[in-house]
Design a protein around this motif. Structure first.
Motif, short mmCIF file in Angstrom:
data_model
loop_
_atom_site.label_atom_id
_atom_site.label_comp_id
_atom_site.label_asym_id
_atom_site.label_seq_id
_atom_site.Cartn_x
_atom_site.Cartn_y
_atom_site.Cartn_z
N UNK A 1 0.83 -1.20 0.00
CA UNK A 1 0.00 0.00 0.00
C UNK A 1 0.87 1.26 0.00
N UNK A 2 1.90 1.26 0.83
CA UNK A 2 2.81 2.41 0.86
C UNK A 2 3.41 2.64 -0.52
N UNK A 3 3.82 1.58 -1.18
CA UNK A 3 4.43 1.69 -2.51
C UNK A 3 3.45 2.28 -3.52
N UNK A 4 2.18 1.86 -3.45
CA UNK A 4 1.17 2.38 -4.38
C UNK A 4 0.93 3.87 -4.14
N UNK A 5 0.86 4.26 -2.88
CA UNK A 5 0.63 5.68 -2.57
C UNK A 5 1.82 6.51 -3.05
N UNK A 6 3.02 6.02 -2.80
CA UNK A 6 4.21 6.76 -3.26
C UNK A 6 4.21 6.90 -4.78
N UNK A 7 3.85 5.82 -5.47
CA UNK A 7 3.85 5.84 -6.93
C UNK A 7 2.84 6.84 -7.48
#
Length: 302
Positions: free
Chosen positions: A22-28
């Motif tokens: 989830x963190x990776x998706x938000x950062x992206x």
């Protein structure tokens, strides 16, 4: 403000993967941000916010309380009261921002918090003028010089000063639109300045709102150490926002906004009634105090 005890259970490997994804998706989602600095800030904000939530295993109810807290801060903020600045101050964020943006340079005077009570367009007073106006309190003679880090005087520096009255209130906290306890003056050709103010006293920051409830819930005092605010500016120099504090004040080690620095603690010497004043002012049977604050400005490009 109430937070229930949260007994954390071990986080499984599968759960950690879900959260990290989830963190990776938000950062992206911010990868296309055209402003590089904004992208850097948003990426860091997301990483740290999610890391905080995952570290404490924040509950949905706790997150709602946090949203309600920030909403209450917004509701109480108006053109006379800035609760968000109070929150920033009491969490040490204001002082950290100041530390980051006012790096030590030679013997330049240290900066400290701006506070929520500065007002533009203060009245101008001349050398030896009285900014206290109708402010209650013991008269205080404040003098000093403004110079650069090479020891050269800085003439014409604008010196903004503001302070609370002996009851711990600033003029903007009253409902009668008074202007008192604030003024500005300019340093003389030799860099010197002098004026009358009031001997500073400790006072509480406004604590009848959400920030006050946060302090109460965490067992913290809203009291600030006694101080006088200064903002000093001149072309070619870094604008200085600072205070001076009273040596011997019991609150120096527990100032509610973390604003005290040892270099800013000054001797305020009480003078007996009848002691001649520096400018010949007749104070009758009143006592008064005096202090000296020599200001050193850093270059604008450091």
């Amino acid at each position: 403000m109430t937070v229930e005890q949260n007994t954390q259970a071990p986080v499984s490997a599968e759960q950690r993967v879900r959260e990290e994804e989830l963190v990776a998706r938000v950062l992206a989602s911010f990868d296309g941000t055209p402003n590089r600095r904004l992208k850097e800030i948003m990426h860091a904000a997301v990483r740290h916010l999610h890391a905080f939530m995952r570290e404490v295993r924040l509950t949905e109810e706790e997150w709602k309380q946090g949203i309600d807290f920030l909403t209450a801060i917004g509701h109480i903020t108006d053109d006379r009261r800035q609760e968000f600045i109070l929150l920033s101050d009491t969490l040490g964020v204001s002082m950290q921002t100041i530390a980051i943006n006012n790096e030590a340079y030679a013997d330049a005077t240290e900066a400290t918090v701006f506070g929520p009570f500065f007002v533009d367009n203060s009245p101008e007073i001349g050398q030896g003028g009285d900014l206290a106006a109708d402010v209650s309190g013991q008269p205080c003679w404040i003098e000093g010089t403004v110079r650069d880090t090479e020891g050269r005087p800085v003439p014409g520096a604008r010196i903004e000063v503001w302070e609370a009255d002996e009851d711990g209130f600033y003029d903007v906290q009253y409902d009668d639109d008074r202007t008192a306890g604030r003024a500005h003056l300019f340093s003389a050709d030799d860099g010197s300045y002098r004026f009358w103010g009031s001997t500073p006293v400790p006072y509480p920051i406004p604590h009848d709102g959400p920030v006050g409830r946060m302090l109460e819930a965490t067992g913290r005092s809203p009291l600030r150490a006694a101080h006088v605010h200064f903002m000093v500016s001149a072309p070619g120099f870094r604008t200085l926002v600072t205070h001076i504090f009273v040596r011997g004040d019991e609150l120096l080690d527990s100032d509610s906004v973390f604003g005290v620095k040892e270099s800013l603690v000054k001797d305020f010497e009480e003078q007996p009634a009848g002691t001649p004043t520096p400018d010949g002012r007749d104070l009758g049977d009143r006592t008064w105090s005096r202090t000296r604050f020599d200001i050193v400005l850093a270059p604008a490009d450091v």
